[in-house]
Design an enzyme around this catalytic site. Structure first.
Site, PDB file in Angstrom:
ATOM      1  N   HIS A   1      -5.647   4.205  -3.024  1.00  0.00           N
ATOM      2  CA  HIS A   1      -6.547   5.236  -2.501  1.00  0.00           C
ATOM      3  C   HIS A   1      -6.650   5.212  -0.979  1.00  0.00           C
ATOM      4  O   HIS A   1      -7.359   6.031  -0.409  1.00  0.00           O
ATOM      5  CB  HIS A   1      -7.935   5.052  -3.122  1.00  0.00           C
ATOM      6  N   ASP A   2      -6.011   4.245  -0.331  1.00  0.00           N
ATOM      7  CA  ASP A   2      -6.036   4.158   1.137  1.00  0.00           C
ATOM      8  C   ASP A   2      -4.695   4.556   1.760  1.00  0.00           C
ATOM      9  O   ASP A   2      -4.537   4.472   2.978  1.00  0.00           O
ATOM     10  CB  ASP A   2      -6.324   2.714   1.589  1.00  0.00           C
TER      11      ASP A   2
ATOM     12  N   GLU B   1      -7.672  -8.133  -2.544  1.00  0.00           N
ATOM     13  CA  GLU B   1      -7.090  -7.287  -1.499  1.00  0.00           C
ATOM     14  C   GLU B   1      -7.159  -8.073  -0.196  1.00  0.00           C
ATOM     15  O   GLU B   1      -8.229  -8.483   0.244  1.00  0.00           O
ATOM     16  CB  GLU B   1      -7.868  -5.983  -1.361  1.00  0.00           C
TER      17      GLU B   1
ATOM     18  N   ASP C   1     -14.083  -3.022  -9.472  1.00  0.00           N
ATOM     19  CA  ASP C   1     -13.879  -3.351  -8.066  1.00  0.00           C
ATOM     20  C   ASP C   1     -15.113  -4.104  -7.583  1.00  0.00           C
ATOM     21  O   ASP C   1     -16.237  -3.656  -7.814  1.00  0.00           O
ATOM     22  CB  ASP C   1     -13.734  -2.034  -7.279  1.00  0.00           C
TER      23      ASP C   1
ATOM     24  N   ASP D   1     -12.383  -6.519  -3.082  1.00  0.00           N
ATOM     25  CA  ASP D   1     -12.158  -5.770  -1.846  1.00  0.00           C
ATOM     26  C   ASP D   1     -12.103  -6.720  -0.636  1.00  0.00           C
ATOM     27  O   ASP D   1     -12.944  -7.631  -0.529  1.00  0.00           O
ATOM     28  CB  ASP D   1     -13.331  -4.786  -1.672  1.00  0.00           C
TER      29      ASP D   1
HETATM   30  O1  TEU Z   1      -9.722  -1.396   2.400  1.00  0.00           O
HETATM   31  C1  TEU Z   1      -9.427  -2.410   3.316  1.00  0.00           C
HETATM   32  C2  TEU Z   1      -8.819  -2.009   4.558  1.00  0.00           C
HETATM   33  O2  TEU Z   1      -8.546  -2.831   5.410  1.00  0.00           O
HETATM   34  C3  TEU Z   1      -8.647  -0.567   4.816  1.00  0.00           C
HETATM   35  O3  TEU Z   1      -9.217  -0.383   6.044  1.00  0.00           O
HETATM   36  C4  TEU Z   1      -7.231  -0.169   4.821  1.00  0.00           C
HETATM   37  O4  TEU Z   1      -6.422  -1.103   5.440  1.00  0.00           O
HETATM   38  C5  TEU Z   1      -7.173   1.110   5.590  1.00  0.00           C
HETATM   39  O5  TEU Z   1      -7.842   2.055   4.838  1.00  0.00           O
HETATM   40  C6  TEU Z   1      -5.774   1.566   5.830  1.00  0.00           C
HETATM   41  O6  TEU Z   1      -5.830   2.250   7.043  1.00  0.00           O
HETATM   42  C7  TEU Z   1     -10.725  -1.619   1.474  1.00  0.00           C
HETATM   43  C8  TEU Z   1     -10.834  -0.425   0.559  1.00  0.00           C
HETATM   44  O7  TEU Z   1      -9.653  -0.303  -0.179  1.00  0.00           O
HETATM   45  C9  TEU Z   1     -11.146   0.790   1.388  1.00  0.00           C
HETATM   46  O8  TEU Z   1     -11.144   1.970   0.637  1.00  0.00           O
HETATM   47  C10 TEU Z   1     -12.485   0.554   2.031  1.00  0.00           C
HETATM   48  O9  TEU Z   1     -12.769   1.597   2.909  1.00  0.00           O
HETATM   49  C11 TEU Z   1     -12.534  -0.765   2.814  1.00  0.00           C
HETATM   50  O10 TEU Z   1     -11.975  -1.854   2.068  1.00  0.00           O
HETATM   51  C12 TEU Z   1     -13.948  -1.144   3.120  1.00  0.00           C
HETATM   52  O11 TEU Z   1     -14.619  -1.540   1.951  1.00  0.00           O
END
Ligand code: TEU
Length: 545
Positions: free
Chosen positions: A323-324, A249, A98, A199
Site C-alpha cells: 500500500h506504500d 516491516e 497489522d 509496522d
Molecule cells: O511505512 C513505513 C515507511 O517507512 C513508509 O514511510 C514508507 O517507506 C514510505 O511510505 C515509502 O515512501 C509504514 C506503513 O506501511 C505506512 O503506510 C505508514 O504510513 C508508516 O509506516 C507509518 O505508520
C-alpha cells in the site's frame, strides 16, 4: 489446497479502505472482505494481511491508532471482525493483523494524558525533550517531511514524531509501555489472529538524541535495544504459538540485522520486509525524483538479500507491491499497451514467486492493476504525497513536474479501489469512492480476469499452487545466474536432486538465449505458448530439470 507449513504459504495483502464497500459510504469495510473470501480462495492464498482497522482519526489511513482495542466504525464492528475470522478459517484461510507500535495517534488516550503535564503518569510513554534554544531538540527530519519534533504548547516541550505530526513515537525504554503493548498483542491473539505484521518495527529503539549529518536515521534505525525488545515481545506474546506468522516491516535496515531478526533460535520474528530493491528508481536516494529504474541494481540487491539471508539462516518476505508502493506493472513492467501489460504482469509474478521467502501479493496485483496517472493535486489523498507536493513546490519544482513525480511515486497509486467489474466505480461501491479509480477499470477488472483463462490472475493462481507443491520453491538454495545481463533476470533453485531454472526477460525486446544457460526440462510455467530459442518481449519461463 491449504498448507500447514507456514514457510510454504503465500500472503495476500488487503487495504480494507479500498477493497470492497458494502455500505455505500465510499470506503471498504470488513463485511466487504467477507464477501470476497471465495474469490481469494479461488486465487489460493493462505493468509490475508489486513492493514490497520482499529479506531483511528485516519490521518495516515489507520497507521495512526487512537484505540488498539476497538475497530474503526468505518470498517465495521468487532463482531464483523470475528465473523471474518470464522469465515476465513472455514475456507482454510488465516488472518494476520497489522500492529502499529512504534507510534500512536496523538488522539490516543495515552498521548492526551501525556501532553497535559510533565508529571502525568503517561508523560514518559512518549519521547519529550526540551528544545535547543528556539530550535527543535535535534535536526532530525520526519519521514513525511519537516522536523521530526513537534513543539507542544501546553508544556513547551517537543515530542518526537518520525511520521505525521499526529503520530507520536512511543517510548519503548519505559517498561509500562512495553507491558501495555504486550497485553494488547495478547488480546488479539486470544481474539483469534493467526499472525501479525509489525509496522516499522526496527525503529522502536531510539539511541542518542544528537544532531545528524543525514535525517537522523542512524540514531533510531535498528537501534541499540531493538533485538532485546523483539525477543522480549516474542517471549511475552506469540513466541510459543506453533505456526504463528510474524513479519516485521524494516525501514532502511541491513542484511546483518535482518538475519538476526529472523534466525529462529533468536526468538524474534519469522520474517522481514526490506525495501532496498524498491529504491532503484530513486535519484541519489531521493524518492521524489524522476528516474528510470536501474535493472542491474535491482538484480544485485535482490540477489544479495536472497543469498545473504539464506546463508545466515534467516527468512525473507518477497514482494513487489504494497500500500506504500506504486503498482509494479507500471514501475518495472509496461502498461503502455494491453499486450505488454499482461505479458509483463505475468513475467514479474514469475520472476518473484520462485525466489526464496514468503511471497506477498497486494490487492489488485493479481489482475495487473496499474498506476493512476492523476493529473492534478486535488485527486491525491495520501498525507505523504500531499506533504511531498508542498515541499517540491517550495523547492521551486514546477507544478507539472511535481505532478509527474507524484504520478510515478505516490502511495495513492496502490490505494485506489480494487477493480471488481466494469460497472460504475468498478463495482467497489454504490456511493462515491473516497479516492478516484484508474480510468482503465472497464477492461482491467476481476470479472474479466476470471473469465479469461490467459489472464494474469491464472498465472498467480498457478504460482501459488506450485509453491504448495514443490519443496524446492520453499527450501531450495538460490543461485543467481547471468548477473551482468542487461535484460534477463535468471536464477536457479536447488534442493537435493531437484533443480528449477527461472529466466525472465524484463525488456520489451527479443533477447538471444545466452549460450551458457540451458532451459531444457519440464516447463512449470511460461507466459508464452512456447519457447523459440529466443526470449520474447517480457517472456518468463521456469523449468524443472
Ligand atoms: O511505512 C513505513 C515507511 O517507512 C513508509 O514511510 C514508507 O517507506 C514510505 O511510505 C515509502 O515512501 C509504514 C506503513 O506501511 C505506512 O503506510 C505508514 O504510513 C508508516 O509506516 C507509518 O505508520
Amino acid at each position: 489446497m491449504a498448507v500447514s507449513d507456514w514457510k510454504k504459504s503465500v500472503v495476500y495483502q488487503i487495504y480494507p479502505k479500498s477493497f470492497n464497500d458494502t455500505t455505500g459510504n465510499g470506503q471498504g469495510d470488513i463485511n466487504g472482505i467477507i464477501e470476497k473470501l471465495d474469490y481469494l480462495k479461488t486465487l489460493g492464498v493462505d493468509y490475508l494481511w489486513l492493514t490497520p482497522v482499529y479506531r483511528s482519526p485516519m490521518n495516515d489511513n489507520g497507521y495512526d491508532i487512537s484505540d488498539y482495542y476497538e475497530i474503526n466504525p468505518d470498517f465495521g464492528t468487532k463482531e464483523d471482525f470475528k465473523r471474518l475470522l470464522d469465515e476465513a478459517h472455514a475456507r482454510g484461510i488465516k488472518i494476520m493483523s497489522d500492529i502499529v507500535i512504534n507510534h500512536t495517534s496523538t488522539e490516543h488516550q495515552w498521548f492526551i494524558e501525556s501532553r497535559q503535564s510533565t508529571d502525568s503518569k503517561y508523560r514518559d510513554y512518549y519521547i519529550w525533550k526540551d528544545g535547543d534554544g528556539d530550535q527543535p531538540p535535534t535536526n532530525w527530519e520526519s519521514k513525511f517531511g519537516g522536523s521530526a519534533w513537534q513543539k507542544d504548547e501546553i508544556t513547551g516541550q517537543y515530542y518526537l514524531r518520525l511520521f505525521d505530526v499526529t503520530q507520536a513515537d512511543l517510548n519503548w525504554e519505559n517498561d509500562s509501555v512495553r507491558q501495555d503493548i504486550f497485553d494488547m498483542i495478547n488480546y488479539w491473539i486470544d481474539f483469534g489472529m493467526d499472525g501479525f505484521r509489525f509496522d516499522v518495527i526496527n525503529l522502536i529503539s531510539k539511541g542518542d538524541y544528537k544532531n545528524s549529518d543525514d535525517i537522523g536515521k542512524e540514531f533510531y534505525t535498528d537501534g541499540p535495544r531493538v533485538h532485546e525488545f523483539l525477543h522480549e515481545m516474542n517471549r511475552s506474546t506469540f513466541g510459543d504459538k506453533e505456526g504463528f506468522m510474524t513479519v516485521g516491516e524494516m525501514s532502511s535496515t541491513t542484511l546483518e540485522h535482518c538475519i538476526k531478526y529472523t534466525k529462529p533460535e533468536r526468538q524474534e520474528l519469522n520474517s522481514v520486509f526490506n525495501f532496498h530493491h524498491l529504491k532503484v528508481d530513486y535519484k541519489d536516494g531521493e524518492k521524489w525524483s524522476e528516474q528510470p529504474y536501474d535493472f542491474l541494481e535491482l538484480k544485485k540487491i535482490l540477489f544479495r538479500w536472497q543469498v545473504g539471508i539464506e546463508a545466515g539462516g534467516g527468512w525473507n518476505a518477497i514482494f513487489w507491491c504494497n500500500h506504500d508502493q506504486p503498482r509494479v506493472v507500471s514501475r518495472f513492467g509496461d502498461d503502455t499497451t494491453e499486450e505488454a501489460r499482461v505479458r509483463s504482469g505475468k513475467m514479474l509474478a514469475i520472476a518473484l514467486h520462485f525466489l526464496q521467502g514468503t511471497p506477498y501479493i497486494y490487492q489488485g496485483e493479481e489482475i495487473g492493476m496499474t498506476n493512476l496517472y492523476f493529473n492534478s493535486i486535488d485527486r491525491y489523498r495520501d498525507v505523504e504525497s500531499l506533504n511531498a507536493y508542498s515541499i517540491m513546490k517550495e523547492r521551486g519544482i514546477s507544478d507539472s513536474q511535481a505532478i509527474r513525480i507524484l504520478s510515478d511515486k505516490s502511495r495513492d497509486n496502490a490505494r485506489s479501489p480494487v477493480q471488481w467489474d466494469g460497472s460504475a466505480h468498478a463495482g467497489f461501491t454504490t456511493g462515491t469512492p473516497w479516492i478516484d479509480l484508474a480510468d482503465n477499470y472497464q477492461h482491467i477488472n476481476v470479472e474479466q480476469a476470471l473469465a479469461d483463462k490467459h489472464s494474469i490472475f491464472y498465472t498467480y493462481q498457478r504460482l501459488i499452487e506450485l509453491r504448495h507443491e514443490l519443496d524446492v520453491m520453499t527450501y531450495g538454495k538460490v543461485v543467481p545466474l547471468l548477473e551482468e545481463h542487461p535484460q534477463l533476470f535468471a536464477y536457479e533453485r536447488q534442493l537435493d536432486e531437484e533443480l528449477v531454472i527461472v529466466i525472465a526477460n524484463f525488456s520489451g525486446q527479443m533477447v538471444e538465449a545466452p549460450a551458457d544457460v540451458n532451459i531444457d526440462g519440464e516447463v512449470l510455467i511460461n507466459n508464452y505458448d512456447s519457447y523459440s530459442g529466443k526470449f520474447e518481449p517480457y517472456q518468463a519461463i521456469a523449468v524443472k530439470k
